[in-house]
Structures are given as structure tokens and as C-alpha cells.
Design a protein around this motif. Structure first.
Motif, PDB file in Angstrom:
ATOM      1  N   PRO A 270       0.809  -1.227   0.000  1.00 56.96           N
ATOM      2  CA  PRO A 270       0.000   0.000   0.000  1.00 56.96           C
ATOM      3  C   PRO A 270       0.844   1.280   0.000  1.00 56.96           C
ATOM      4  N   PHE A 271       2.013   1.232   0.651  1.00 60.47           N
ATOM      5  CA  PHE A 271       2.893   2.406   0.664  1.00 60.47           C
ATOM      6  C   PHE A 271       3.484   2.659  -0.720  1.00 60.47           C
ATOM      7  N   LEU A 272       3.843   1.577  -1.416  1.00 65.44           N
ATOM      8  CA  LEU A 272       4.296   1.698  -2.808  1.00 65.44           C
ATOM      9  C   LEU A 272       3.213   2.378  -3.640  1.00 65.44           C
ATOM     10  N   ARG A 273       1.967   1.963  -3.446  1.00 65.37           N
ATOM     11  CA  ARG A 273       0.881   2.464  -4.302  1.00 65.37           C
ATOM     12  C   ARG A 273       0.461   3.891  -3.962  1.00 65.37           C
ATOM     13  N   ARG A 274       0.951   4.425  -2.839  1.00 66.23           N
ATOM     14  CA  ARG A 274       0.805   5.864  -2.600  1.00 66.23           C
ATOM     15  C   ARG A 274       1.756   6.645  -3.493  1.00 66.23           C
ATOM     16  N   SER A 275       2.884   6.027  -3.809  1.00 66.05           N
ATOM     17  CA  SER A 275       3.915   6.695  -4.614  1.00 66.05           C
ATOM     18  C   SER A 275       3.727   6.487  -6.105  1.00 66.05           C
ATOM     19  N   VAL A 276       2.833   5.557  -6.476  1.00 69.88           N
ATOM     20  CA  VAL A 276       2.616   5.219  -7.881  1.00 69.88           C
ATOM     21  C   VAL A 276       1.117   5.302  -8.189  1.00 69.88           C
ATOM     22  N   GLY A 277       0.708   6.334  -8.933  1.00 71.53           N
ATOM     23  CA  GLY A 277      -0.683   6.447  -9.356  1.00 71.53           C
ATOM     24  C   GLY A 277      -0.888   5.690 -10.656  1.00 71.53           C
ATOM     25  N   VAL A 278      -2.070   5.097 -10.822  1.00 68.78           N
ATOM     26  CA  VAL A 278      -2.342   4.304 -12.028  1.00 68.78           C
ATOM     27  C   VAL A 278      -3.662   4.737 -12.667  1.00 68.78           C
ATOM     28  N   VAL A 279      -3.627   4.918 -13.991  1.00 70.39           N
ATOM     29  CA  VAL A 279      -4.819   5.254 -14.772  1.00 70.39           C
ATOM     30  C   VAL A 279      -5.041   4.135 -15.788  1.00 70.39           C
ATOM     31  N   PHE A 280      -6.278   3.639 -15.873  1.00 70.47           N
ATOM     32  CA  PHE A 280      -6.589   2.501 -16.734  1.00 70.47           C
ATOM     33  C   PHE A 280      -7.402   2.928 -17.950  1.00 70.47           C
ATOM     34  N   GLN A 281      -7.419   2.077 -18.961  1.00 67.95           N
ATOM     35  CA  GLN A 281      -8.192   2.347 -20.176  1.00 67.95           C
ATOM     36  C   GLN A 281      -9.685   2.467 -19.872  1.00 67.95           C
ATOM     37  N   ASP A 282     -10.174   1.657 -18.916  1.00 62.43           N
ATOM     38  CA  ASP A 282     -11.616   1.616 -18.649  1.00 62.43           C
ATOM     39  C   ASP A 282     -11.993   2.366 -17.363  1.00 62.43           C
TER      40      ASP A 282
ATOM     41  N   GLN B 240     -12.340   9.748 -17.677  1.00 61.18           N
ATOM     42  CA  GLN B 240     -10.891   9.522 -17.651  1.00 61.18           C
ATOM     43  C   GLN B 240     -10.173  10.652 -16.930  1.00 61.18           C
ATOM     44  N   ARG B 241     -10.657  11.876 -17.084  1.00 71.23           N
ATOM     45  CA  ARG B 241     -10.036  13.002 -16.369  1.00 71.23           C
ATOM     46  C   ARG B 241     -10.241  12.873 -14.859  1.00 71.23           C
ATOM     47  N   ILE B 242     -11.403  12.355 -14.451  1.00 74.87           N
ATOM     48  CA  ILE B 242     -11.631  12.097 -13.020  1.00 74.87           C
ATOM     49  C   ILE B 242     -10.705  10.978 -12.540  1.00 74.87           C
ATOM     50  N   ALA B 243     -10.534   9.948 -13.362  1.00 74.86           N
ATOM     51  CA  ALA B 243      -9.626   8.853 -12.999  1.00 74.86           C
ATOM     52  C   ALA B 243      -8.197   9.368 -12.813  1.00 74.86           C
ATOM     53  N   ILE B 244      -7.792  10.322 -13.655  1.00 79.36           N
ATOM     54  CA  ILE B 244      -6.456  10.925 -13.519  1.00 79.36           C
ATOM     55  C   ILE B 244      -6.385  11.744 -12.231  1.00 79.36           C
ATOM     56  N   ALA B 245      -7.452  12.510 -11.954  1.00 80.59           N
ATOM     57  CA  ALA B 245      -7.499  13.294 -10.711  1.00 80.59           C
ATOM     58  C   ALA B 245      -7.341  12.379  -9.501  1.00 80.59           C
ATOM     59  N   ARG B 246      -8.033  11.246  -9.523  1.00 80.86           N
ATOM     60  CA  ARG B 246      -7.919  10.281  -8.417  1.00 80.86           C
ATOM     61  C   ARG B 246      -6.495   9.730  -8.314  1.00 80.86           C
ATOM     62  N   ALA B 247      -5.890   9.447  -9.466  1.00 79.62           N
ATOM     63  CA  ALA B 247      -4.546   8.847  -9.473  1.00 79.62           C
ATOM     64  C   ALA B 247      -3.476   9.789  -8.925  1.00 79.62           C
ATOM     65  N   ILE B 248      -3.710  11.098  -9.042  1.00 75.02           N
ATOM     66  CA  ILE B 248      -2.697  12.048  -8.553  1.00 75.02           C
ATOM     67  C   ILE B 248      -3.070  12.674  -7.203  1.00 75.02           C
ATOM     68  N   ALA B 249      -4.189  12.230  -6.615  1.00 75.18           N
ATOM     69  CA  ALA B 249      -4.667  12.841  -5.367  1.00 75.18           C
ATOM     70  C   ALA B 249      -3.626  12.774  -4.254  1.00 75.18           C
ATOM     71  N   ASN B 250      -2.876  11.679  -4.193  1.00 73.74           N
ATOM     72  CA  ASN B 250      -1.876  11.502  -3.141  1.00 73.74           C
ATOM     73  C   ASN B 250      -0.480  11.965  -3.554  1.00 73.74           C
ATOM     74  N   ASN B 251      -0.415  12.807  -4.591  1.00 76.20           N
ATOM     75  CA  ASN B 251       0.872  13.349  -5.070  1.00 76.20           C
ATOM     76  C   ASN B 251       1.910  12.254  -5.338  1.00 76.20           C
ATOM     77  N   PRO B 252       1.575  11.290  -6.206  1.00 72.78           N
ATOM     78  CA  PRO B 252       2.530  10.208  -6.456  1.00 72.78           C
ATOM     79  C   PRO B 252       3.787  10.706  -7.168  1.00 72.78           C
ATOM     80  N   LYS B 253       4.886   9.976  -6.968  1.00 68.56           N
ATOM     81  CA  LYS B 253       6.124  10.301  -7.686  1.00 68.56           C
ATOM     82  C   LYS B 253       6.019   9.859  -9.143  1.00 68.56           C
ATOM     83  N   VAL B 254       5.273   8.773  -9.359  1.00 65.36           N
ATOM     84  CA  VAL B 254       5.155   8.166 -10.689  1.00 65.36           C
ATOM     85  C   VAL B 254       3.677   8.014 -11.043  1.00 65.36           C
TER      86      VAL B 254
END
Length: 225
Positions: free
Chosen positions: A72-84, A141-155
Motif C-alpha cells: 500500500p505504501f508503494l501504491r501511494r507513490s505510484v498512481g495508475v490510470v486505466f483504459q476503462d 478519464q479526467r476524473i480517474a487521472i485526478a484520483r490517481a494524482i490525489a496523493n501526489n505520487p512520484k510516478v
């Protein structure tokens, strides 16, 4: 990645000694024909797939020796956006983004401020109370991106983020990813969209038959599919 190998139980070898180094703040496309190993490459970076051999470090985490409780700590640092998109259908836009912060125990006042910040960034503050089924594909998809960067990921990993979108929405999503990258986030994007790769020039890492066959700064797509 250093000499990374991944074999599946059915005998398929998806990665065959892959070595790649990506610097903080880079934007890189991952390209290649279907079945080349791109998905395994991408999914290994946030430990959806565990590789068998080699060395794999992402955002300071050793992914071959990482403990389950550390994932879970890794996944705070890595945001993921999916096709669907993978938005939660019964939660509003606000709740979808807030959820990503609630699961790591963030304080409510911090969540409220950050949700509105990322909604402002993606241009969808006015949709804060909408549900996913009330949004267009591009908005989802823009909301999915917003969610993926909410925790300020490095990647930020984007796995075919424009795959379900028309050209206009695809360019909106790409402009957003470019802006996020300019703010210092490393962006890795798996894609089949040759027009995007050839227009918005970044590093191109091509994978075929489980191997990196091309790695070029400001490269071209180079496939016909």
C-alpha cells in the motif's frame, strides 16, 4: 529494472531479461505489438504482477523483496490510470477521489482541499456531485487521472489511457498528462496511439517478445497496428 524476467504458470515468458532505467520527471511511452509484454511490464511496476528474477526498484521500493504490508505504501507513490477508468459507480466524483485518500488515513480537511485542487487541475470542479454514469468517457478519464494524482505520487502510470476515447478527448487527456509531468511527476504511458506518440515527442521504449528492442529519446511509434 535490471535483467527482469517474468514467466507465467502457463509457460509463457512475458519479460525476458528487461533492463530499463527511468529518471525522476521523465515522460516515456511504452509501445509494441499486442502480446509483446507491455501489460506485464506496466503491471509489474505497481506490483500487480510479481516478477521472477532480476532487480526492480520503483520510487525507492525493492519490488522483488517488498513485504505485503509495504505494497500500500508503494501504491501511494505510484498512481495508475486505466483504459476503462475503474471509477466506483455508486460514488460521486468527489467521493471517488476522496476514497483514494481515505484509504491511507488522510485527514478530512486535507482531503477536501486536495479533491478540489485536482478537480480544478482537470477542469471538472463543476462535476463534483455527479456520478460516473452522468459523465462522458473523456470526463470519466479526467476524473480517474485526478484520483490517481490525489496523493501526489512520484510516478503516474497510464495504461492505454486514450484507448476508449475519441480524438478530441484523447488530446484533452494528453494535455493533462503533459501538465502533470511538467509539475515534476514521472509519467509512463503504454499506448497504441501512433498519432499521439509521433506528435507529442517523448522517450519511446519499444517492447517485442518480452524484450526491449528500442529505446529512443523523442522517438517515433514505429508500428502499423
Amino acid at each position: 529494472m535490471r535483467d527482469v524476467v517474468k514467466k507465467y504458470d502457463n509457460g509463457t515468458t512475458a519479460l525476458r531479461g528487461v533492463s530499463v532505467s527511468i529518471e525522476p520527471g521523465e515522460f516515456a511511452y511504452i509501445v509494441g505489438p499486442s502480446g509483446a509484454g507491455k501489460s506485464t511490464f506496466i503491471r509489474s511496476l505497481y506490483r500487480e504482477v510479481k516478477v521472477d528474477k532480476g532487480r526492480l526498484k520503483v520510487a525507492g521500493f525493492d519490488l522483488l523483496n517488498i513485504k505485503k504490508k509495504e505494497i500500500p505504501f508503494l501504491r501511494r507513490s505510484v498512481g495508475v490510470v486505466f483504459q476503462d477508468y475503474k471509477l466506483l459507480p455508486r460514488k460521486t466524483v468527489y467521493e471517488n477521489i476522496a476514497y483514494a485518500m481515505q484509504v491511507i488515513g488522510e485527514r478530512p480537511q486535507v482531503i477536501k482541499k486536495r479533491v478540489m485542487e485536482v478537480l480544478d487541475l482537470v477542469g471538472l470542479k463543476h462535476k463534483v456531485r455527479s456520478f460516473p454514469n452522468e459523465l462522458s468517457g473523456g470526463e470519466q478519464q479526467r476524473i480517474a487521472i485526478a484520483r490517481a494524482i490525489a496523493n501526489n505520487p512520484k510516478v503516474l502510470i497510464a495504461d492505454e489511457p486514450t484507448g476508449n476515447l475519441d480524438p478530441e478527448n484523447s488530446w484533452e487527456v494528453m494535455n493533462l498528462l503533459e501538465r502533470i509531468n511538467l509539475q515534476g511527476t514521472t509519467v509512463l504511458m503504454a499506448t497504441h496511439n501512433s498519432q499521439i506518440v509521433n506528435t507529442l515527442r517523448h522517450r519511446v521504449i519499444a517492447i517485442e517478445n518480452g524484450r526491449v528492442v528500442r529505446d529512443e529519446a523523442e522517438g517515433e511509434y514505429g508500428y502499423n497496428d
